[in-house]
Design a protein around this motif. Sequence first.
Motif, PDB file in Angstrom:
ATOM      1  N   PHE A 178       0.720  -1.144   0.067  1.00  0.00           N
ATOM      2  CA  PHE A 178      -0.015   0.064  -0.131  1.00  0.00           C
ATOM      3  C   PHE A 178       0.927   1.237  -0.067  1.00  0.00           C
ATOM      4  O   PHE A 178       0.689   2.438  -0.764  1.00  0.00           O
ATOM      5  CB  PHE A 178      -0.896   0.088   1.143  1.00  0.00           C
ATOM      6  CG  PHE A 178      -1.830   1.250   1.286  1.00  0.00           C
ATOM      7  CD1 PHE A 178      -2.556   1.741   0.352  1.00  0.00           C
ATOM      8  CD2 PHE A 178      -1.555   1.899   2.568  1.00  0.00           C
ATOM      9  CE1 PHE A 178      -3.530   2.863   0.585  1.00  0.00           C
ATOM     10  CE2 PHE A 178      -2.142   3.333   2.802  1.00  0.00           C
ATOM     11  CZ  PHE A 178      -3.141   3.664   1.724  1.00  0.00           C
ATOM     12  N   LEU A 179       1.830   1.462   0.830  1.00  0.00           N
ATOM     13  CA  LEU A 179       2.694   2.703   1.025  1.00  0.00           C
ATOM     14  C   LEU A 179       3.267   2.887  -0.304  1.00  0.00           C
ATOM     15  O   LEU A 179       3.782   4.154  -0.721  1.00  0.00           O
ATOM     16  CB  LEU A 179       3.663   2.445   2.299  1.00  0.00           C
ATOM     17  CG  LEU A 179       2.861   2.566   3.636  1.00  0.00           C
ATOM     18  CD1 LEU A 179       3.732   2.045   4.738  1.00  0.00           C
ATOM     19  CD2 LEU A 179       2.358   3.904   3.778  1.00  0.00           C
ATOM     20  N   LYS A 180       3.978   1.844  -0.725  1.00  0.00           N
ATOM     21  CA  LYS A 180       4.890   1.912  -1.994  1.00  0.00           C
ATOM     22  C   LYS A 180       4.049   1.968  -3.470  1.00  0.00           C
ATOM     23  O   LYS A 180       4.332   2.885  -4.136  1.00  0.00           O
ATOM     24  CB  LYS A 180       5.788   0.709  -2.072  1.00  0.00           C
ATOM     25  CG  LYS A 180       6.967   1.232  -3.397  1.00  0.00           C
ATOM     26  CD  LYS A 180       8.125   0.415  -3.369  1.00  0.00           C
ATOM     27  CE  LYS A 180       8.988   0.497  -4.446  1.00  0.00           C
ATOM     28  NZ  LYS A 180       9.560   1.782  -4.508  1.00  0.00           N
ATOM     29  N   TYR A 181       3.055   1.361  -3.680  1.00  0.00           N
ATOM     30  CA  TYR A 181       2.173   1.351  -4.781  1.00  0.00           C
ATOM     31  C   TYR A 181       0.860   1.657  -4.619  1.00  0.00           C
ATOM     32  O   TYR A 181       0.218   1.764  -5.894  1.00  0.00           O
ATOM     33  CB  TYR A 181       2.491  -0.098  -5.435  1.00  0.00           C
ATOM     34  CG  TYR A 181       3.774  -0.704  -5.636  1.00  0.00           C
ATOM     35  CD1 TYR A 181       4.434  -0.238  -6.678  1.00  0.00           C
ATOM     36  CD2 TYR A 181       4.318  -1.618  -4.700  1.00  0.00           C
ATOM     37  CE1 TYR A 181       6.002  -0.613  -6.903  1.00  0.00           C
ATOM     38  CE2 TYR A 181       5.645  -2.004  -5.037  1.00  0.00           C
ATOM     39  CZ  TYR A 181       6.597  -1.481  -5.872  1.00  0.00           C
ATOM     40  OH  TYR A 181       7.692  -2.013  -6.207  1.00  0.00           O
ATOM     41  N   HIS A 182       0.362   1.928  -3.517  1.00  0.00           N
ATOM     42  CA  HIS A 182      -1.182   2.381  -3.268  1.00  0.00           C
ATOM     43  C   HIS A 182      -2.121   1.166  -3.757  1.00  0.00           C
ATOM     44  O   HIS A 182      -3.355   1.658  -4.039  1.00  0.00           O
ATOM     45  CB  HIS A 182      -1.391   3.587  -4.153  1.00  0.00           C
ATOM     46  CG  HIS A 182      -0.188   4.582  -3.833  1.00  0.00           C
ATOM     47  ND1 HIS A 182      -0.254   5.218  -2.613  1.00  0.00           N
ATOM     48  CD2 HIS A 182       0.791   5.339  -4.770  1.00  0.00           C
ATOM     49  CE1 HIS A 182       0.914   6.018  -2.717  1.00  0.00           C
ATOM     50  NE2 HIS A 182       1.608   6.217  -3.821  1.00  0.00           N
ATOM     51  N   TYR A 183      -1.803   0.010  -3.565  1.00  0.00           N
ATOM     52  CA  TYR A 183      -2.721  -1.056  -3.784  1.00  0.00           C
ATOM     53  C   TYR A 183      -3.065  -1.415  -2.392  1.00  0.00           C
ATOM     54  O   TYR A 183      -2.152  -1.912  -1.626  1.00  0.00           O
ATOM     55  CB  TYR A 183      -2.063  -2.102  -4.663  1.00  0.00           C
ATOM     56  CG  TYR A 183      -2.230  -1.832  -6.092  1.00  0.00           C
ATOM     57  CD1 TYR A 183      -3.243  -2.295  -7.022  1.00  0.00           C
ATOM     58  CD2 TYR A 183      -0.912  -1.446  -6.699  1.00  0.00           C
ATOM     59  CE1 TYR A 183      -3.225  -1.963  -8.387  1.00  0.00           C
ATOM     60  CE2 TYR A 183      -0.903  -1.335  -8.178  1.00  0.00           C
ATOM     61  CZ  TYR A 183      -2.008  -1.475  -8.981  1.00  0.00           C
ATOM     62  OH  TYR A 183      -2.030  -1.294 -10.284  1.00  0.00           O
ATOM     63  N   ASP A 184      -4.210  -1.424  -2.024  1.00  0.00           N
ATOM     64  CA  ASP A 184      -4.607  -1.650  -0.617  1.00  0.00           C
ATOM     65  C   ASP A 184      -5.518  -3.040  -0.598  1.00  0.00           C
ATOM     66  O   ASP A 184      -6.683  -3.078  -0.753  1.00  0.00           O
ATOM     67  CB  ASP A 184      -5.611  -0.319  -0.069  1.00  0.00           C
ATOM     68  CG  ASP A 184      -5.602  -0.483   1.426  1.00  0.00           C
ATOM     69  OD1 ASP A 184      -5.241  -1.369   2.056  1.00  0.00           O
ATOM     70  OD2 ASP A 184      -6.036   0.559   1.958  1.00  0.00           O
ATOM     71  N   PHE A 185      -4.868  -3.867   0.033  1.00  0.00           N
ATOM     72  CA  PHE A 185      -5.399  -5.254   0.345  1.00  0.00           C
ATOM     73  C   PHE A 185      -5.488  -5.602   1.879  1.00  0.00           C
ATOM     74  O   PHE A 185      -5.718  -6.588   2.211  1.00  0.00           O
ATOM     75  CB  PHE A 185      -4.796  -6.585  -0.322  1.00  0.00           C
ATOM     76  CG  PHE A 185      -4.657  -6.424  -1.571  1.00  0.00           C
ATOM     77  CD1 PHE A 185      -5.660  -7.262  -2.445  1.00  0.00           C
ATOM     78  CD2 PHE A 185      -3.800  -5.689  -2.534  1.00  0.00           C
ATOM     79  CE1 PHE A 185      -5.716  -7.268  -3.874  1.00  0.00           C
ATOM     80  CE2 PHE A 185      -3.814  -5.760  -3.963  1.00  0.00           C
ATOM     81  CZ  PHE A 185      -4.632  -6.405  -4.562  1.00  0.00           C
ATOM     82  N   ARG A 186      -5.316  -4.347   2.599  1.00  0.00           N
ATOM     83  CA  ARG A 186      -5.244  -4.541   4.068  1.00  0.00           C
ATOM     84  C   ARG A 186      -6.648  -5.172   4.511  1.00  0.00           C
ATOM     85  O   ARG A 186      -6.377  -5.529   5.743  1.00  0.00           O
ATOM     86  CB  ARG A 186      -4.659  -3.241   4.536  1.00  0.00           C
ATOM     87  CG  ARG A 186      -3.277  -3.079   4.357  1.00  0.00           C
ATOM     88  CD  ARG A 186      -2.770  -1.471   4.600  1.00  0.00           C
ATOM     89  NE  ARG A 186      -3.590  -0.492   4.194  1.00  0.00           N
ATOM     90  CZ  ARG A 186      -3.553   0.683   4.574  1.00  0.00           C
ATOM     91  NH1 ARG A 186      -2.924   1.228   5.796  1.00  0.00           N
ATOM     92  NH2 ARG A 186      -4.682   1.613   3.869  1.00  0.00           N
ATOM     93  N   ASN A 187      -7.580  -4.989   4.063  1.00  0.00           N
ATOM     94  CA  ASN A 187      -8.809  -5.127   4.645  1.00  0.00           C
ATOM     95  C   ASN A 187      -9.526  -6.357   3.937  1.00  0.00           C
ATOM     96  O   ASN A 187     -10.574  -6.347   4.039  1.00  0.00           O
ATOM     97  CB  ASN A 187      -9.741  -4.024   4.974  1.00  0.00           C
ATOM     98  CG  ASN A 187      -9.172  -2.853   5.817  1.00  0.00           C
ATOM     99  OD1 ASN A 187      -8.831  -3.261   7.066  1.00  0.00           O
ATOM    100  ND2 ASN A 187      -8.855  -1.708   5.481  1.00  0.00           N
ATOM    101  N   TYR A 188      -8.821  -7.096   3.205  1.00  0.00           N
ATOM    102  CA  TYR A 188      -9.246  -8.242   2.594  1.00  0.00           C
ATOM    103  C   TYR A 188      -9.294  -9.302   3.455  1.00  0.00           C
ATOM    104  O   TYR A 188      -8.798  -9.053   4.616  1.00  0.00           O
ATOM    105  CB  TYR A 188      -8.364  -8.619   1.430  1.00  0.00           C
ATOM    106  CG  TYR A 188      -8.686  -7.921  -0.110  1.00  0.00           C
ATOM    107  CD1 TYR A 188      -9.123  -8.434  -1.000  1.00  0.00           C
ATOM    108  CD2 TYR A 188      -8.734  -6.583  -0.053  1.00  0.00           C
ATOM    109  CE1 TYR A 188      -9.157  -7.978  -2.150  1.00  0.00           C
ATOM    110  CE2 TYR A 188      -8.936  -5.779  -1.264  1.00  0.00           C
ATOM    111  CZ  TYR A 188      -9.182  -6.520  -2.318  1.00  0.00           C
ATOM    112  OH  TYR A 188      -9.345  -5.911  -3.743  1.00  0.00           O
ATOM    113  N   ALA A 189     -10.230 -10.291   3.291  1.00  0.00           N
ATOM    114  CA  ALA A 189     -10.490 -11.441   4.284  1.00  0.00           C
ATOM    115  C   ALA A 189      -9.067 -12.193   4.396  1.00  0.00           C
ATOM    116  O   ALA A 189      -8.367 -12.386   3.516  1.00  0.00           O
ATOM    117  CB  ALA A 189     -11.655 -12.451   3.715  1.00  0.00           C
ATOM    118  N   MET A 190      -8.514 -12.295   5.594  1.00  0.00           N
ATOM    119  CA  MET A 190      -7.274 -12.681   6.035  1.00  0.00           C
ATOM    120  C   MET A 190      -7.002 -14.068   5.351  1.00  0.00           C
ATOM    121  O   MET A 190      -6.033 -14.401   4.813  1.00  0.00           O
ATOM    122  CB  MET A 190      -6.641 -12.574   7.351  1.00  0.00           C
ATOM    123  CG  MET A 190      -5.483 -12.858   7.671  1.00  0.00           C
ATOM    124  SD  MET A 190      -4.244 -11.955   7.086  1.00  0.00           S
ATOM    125  CE  MET A 190      -2.783 -12.029   7.886  1.00  0.00           C
TER     126      MET A 190
END
Length: 279
Positions: free
Chosen positions: A23-35
Motif C-alpha cells: 500500500f505505502l509504495k504502490y497504493h494497492y490496498d489489500f489490508r482489509n481483505y479477508a485474511m
Amino acid sequence: MSEATAVEKVEDIEIRLLLEALFLKYHYDFRNYAMASIKRRLKKAREQLGFDTFSAMQEGLLHDQAMLPQLLRFLTVQVSEMFRDPSYFQAIREKVVPHLRTYPSLKVWIAGCSSGEELYSLVILFREEGLEDRTIFYATDISHEALEAAEAGVYALDRIQLFTENHRKSGGKSSLSDYYQAAYGKALFDKTLRRHVVFSDHSLVTDAVFAEMHLISCRNVMIYFDRALQDRAVGLFKDSLARKGFLGLGAKENLRFSLHADAFTDFVREEKIYQRRVE
C-alpha cells in the motif's frame, strides 16, 4: 505455544507488513481483505515466485518494481465466465431491462471486471434488447493486466461451449457465435462490442464515485473483503446509483448485514439484485 502456532503468528505479522508495504509504495490496498483468502493466495505466490518467507517477498517488492504485476496476479481474482449464473442474466433481461428502457441514456458499471467475461455478457444482452446504443459501459478493475485482457476480448476456444450454453440459458436471442471469430484455438470477440465501453482502473478500497449509474454489477468481488471494506464498497455503490438504480451482486453475497442495507430494496431476491430506494 506449539512451534507450528508460533510460526503461524510470525507469518501473520509478515503478511500484514507485506500488505502495508504494498500500500505505502504502490497504493494497492489489500489490508482489509479477508485474511484467510489473502494468506492462501500469498502462500501460493511465495511458492511460485521462489521466496522462503513473506519478509523476503516484502524486500523483493520494495526493491524490484517488476515484481508488482507478478504479485497482483495472485492477489486479484480473475476467474469468470460469460453469462455466469445464467438465471442472473435472465433476471436482468426480464426484470431490470423493462425499467431501463424508460431512460433516454444509460450508464452501466461492471466493477471488478477481471478479464471481461461479464462485461461482454452485458453488452451482448443490451445489444439483443436494443439498449446498447444508448448505453455507456464502465469496466473497472484494480489490475492493469486484467483490463488489458478485457479490452483484447480474446478467450480460449475450449471455453466457448460453456459460454454458449450459459448464453442460451440466460434467454439469449441470437447465437453467441454471431459475436466472435475463431482462429488458432482462440475466440476473438467483435470489436464493435467495445465501442461504448470505457476501461479504467478503479479500486473499491480507495477510490471515489465517478459517475451516476443506472446499473452496477459487482459479482464475486466483495466475498474477498472484510466487513468494513464490504460496507465501504456498498456505500460507494449507493452513492453511485441514480434514483431507483439497480445493484447486482454474486450468488454468495448480500446486503443483509451492511450498514447501507436500508438504502436498498430487494428487487429480485433470489438473484441478489437490489434497487436503490428513493430518499
